[in-house]
Design a protein around this motif. Sequence first.
Motif, PDB file in Angstrom:
ATOM      1  N   ALA A 183      26.673  72.213  65.081  1.00 40.48           N
ATOM      2  CA  ALA A 183      26.216  70.826  65.172  1.00 40.48           C
ATOM      3  C   ALA A 183      26.294  70.288  66.596  1.00 40.48           C
ATOM      4  O   ALA A 183      25.550  69.377  66.970  1.00 40.48           O
ATOM      5  CB  ALA A 183      27.023  69.935  64.231  1.00 40.48           C
ATOM      6  N   GLN A 198      15.465  75.200  64.285  1.00 39.90           N
ATOM      7  CA  GLN A 198      15.775  74.091  63.385  1.00 39.90           C
ATOM      8  C   GLN A 198      15.985  74.569  61.950  1.00 39.90           C
ATOM      9  O   GLN A 198      16.868  74.086  61.246  1.00 39.90           O
ATOM     10  CB  GLN A 198      14.641  73.052  63.427  1.00 39.90           C
ATOM     11  N   GLN A 199      15.217  75.546  61.539  1.00 42.45           N
ATOM     12  CA  GLN A 199      15.368  76.023  60.173  1.00 42.45           C
ATOM     13  C   GLN A 199      16.622  76.877  60.008  1.00 42.45           C
ATOM     14  O   GLN A 199      17.197  76.932  58.926  1.00 42.45           O
ATOM     15  CB  GLN A 199      14.111  76.794  59.761  1.00 42.45           C
ATOM     16  N   ALA A 202      19.143  74.261  59.485  1.00 39.15           N
ATOM     17  CA  ALA A 202      19.013  73.700  58.137  1.00 39.15           C
ATOM     18  C   ALA A 202      19.651  74.628  57.097  1.00 39.15           C
ATOM     19  O   ALA A 202      20.258  74.167  56.126  1.00 39.15           O
ATOM     20  CB  ALA A 202      17.541  73.473  57.807  1.00 39.15           C
ATOM     21  N   ASN A 205      23.136  73.924  56.726  1.00 42.39           N
ATOM     22  CA  ASN A 205      23.401  72.547  56.304  1.00 42.39           C
ATOM     23  C   ASN A 205      23.754  71.631  57.477  1.00 42.39           C
ATOM     24  O   ASN A 205      24.550  70.693  57.328  1.00 42.39           O
ATOM     25  CB  ASN A 205      24.517  72.497  55.245  1.00 42.39           C
ATOM     26  N   ILE A 206      23.160  71.922  58.639  1.00 36.27           N
ATOM     27  CA  ILE A 206      23.316  71.047  59.802  1.00 36.27           C
ATOM     28  C   ILE A 206      22.151  70.075  59.779  1.00 36.27           C
ATOM     29  O   ILE A 206      21.017  70.441  60.107  1.00 36.27           O
ATOM     30  CB  ILE A 206      23.326  71.846  61.122  1.00 36.27           C
ATOM     31  N   ASN A 207      22.401  68.847  59.372  1.00 40.01           N
ATOM     32  CA  ASN A 207      21.321  67.867  59.220  1.00 40.01           C
ATOM     33  C   ASN A 207      21.054  67.056  60.490  1.00 40.01           C
ATOM     34  O   ASN A 207      19.946  66.565  60.705  1.00 40.01           O
ATOM     35  CB  ASN A 207      21.654  66.907  58.066  1.00 40.01           C
ATOM     36  N   GLN A 208      22.073  66.920  61.312  1.00 41.50           N
ATOM     37  CA  GLN A 208      21.903  66.172  62.547  1.00 41.50           C
ATOM     38  C   GLN A 208      21.568  67.129  63.681  1.00 41.50           C
ATOM     39  O   GLN A 208      22.263  68.115  63.904  1.00 41.50           O
ATOM     40  CB  GLN A 208      23.176  65.399  62.888  1.00 41.50           C
ATOM     41  N   SER A 209      20.481  66.833  64.399  1.00 43.82           N
ATOM     42  CA  SER A 209      20.046  67.728  65.463  1.00 43.82           C
ATOM     43  C   SER A 209      21.031  67.708  66.628  1.00 43.82           C
ATOM     44  O   SER A 209      21.404  66.643  67.121  1.00 43.82           O
ATOM     45  CB  SER A 209      18.655  67.320  65.973  1.00 43.82           C
TER      46      SER A 209
END
Length: 313
Positions: A183, A198-199, A202, A205-209
């Motif tokens: 993260a 990005q995928q 994802a 489960n890293i939702n914040q860039s």
Amino acid sequence: MNLEHLKALVAVVDEGTFEAAADLLRITPSAVSQRIKALEASVGQVLVRRRVPCTATDAGALLLRMARQVQVLEAETAAALGSGSNARAHLPVAINADSLATWFVPVLHHAAGWEDATIDLHVEDQGYSSQLLREGEVMGAVTSDPVPVSGCRVELLGSMRYIPVAAPGLRRRFSVSGSLDWAAMPVLKFNTKDNLQQQLLAAKNINQSPPTHTVPSSQGFLAAVAAGLGWGMIPELQISDELERGVLVRLEEDVYEDVALYWQAWTLDSERLNRLTTAVRSAAKGNLQPGEMGTGGARKASGPSRAGHRRRK
């Protein structure tokens, strides 16, 4: 349809303006305009969008593809008759930059010995290159699309493997109790259409860039990762030496992404195009991962599947 009119259409689309097309054809811009108008009158449709750069309409794209095919056959016929010893067929090809920088290089070595053809490479993301076939811009394309474009044949070349890597110092900085702080660790992307990194986040489960740097260059992307600017997904073919020397390290040993690549080309009985296809097939066989005909998506060693594509320009 008048052959000179078709040549004018190709020149206008390739050069982008009527003036540049006139320079290429060694006629006046007015003569180019007259030929395009005559061609449009013969088919009853607008073929060229008059803008900068000029582009083909849907109807123009159909004629553009035919015009390119005619040019190739014209050059081959002239050579067969012994009246075109200096005639070179123009072979426009779409290729993604990752392929161009790695497994496609042997094709260039083959082409260096061809005295009857010139190669015009269009660098485009593998997910979008088939569109250039539909528009008549190219006669062959390395693509991730397994569905053949109308009038084209398709064959699987293999898969390009991408792996997540970083500079050793970057990995150490963001290692916490033996685990990576995904993260917080800076990441690279090529541009807005590059979703490989990005995928992967994802899937974790890293939702914040995390902090994200953009580096729109194939070699620059590799250099930025090696410099520690951020981590990125890079073709394994491109970094074998860097991994061996410890310039780069894998972030996870068992994680990779295989992107299936296909070769689509016109179903044209052309010796030059067939020769190009043979060179592409041979280069891919010696460098890409084996694969099976499918959807063109990607496979991952751990975590959910994803279809990652990087636009390279």
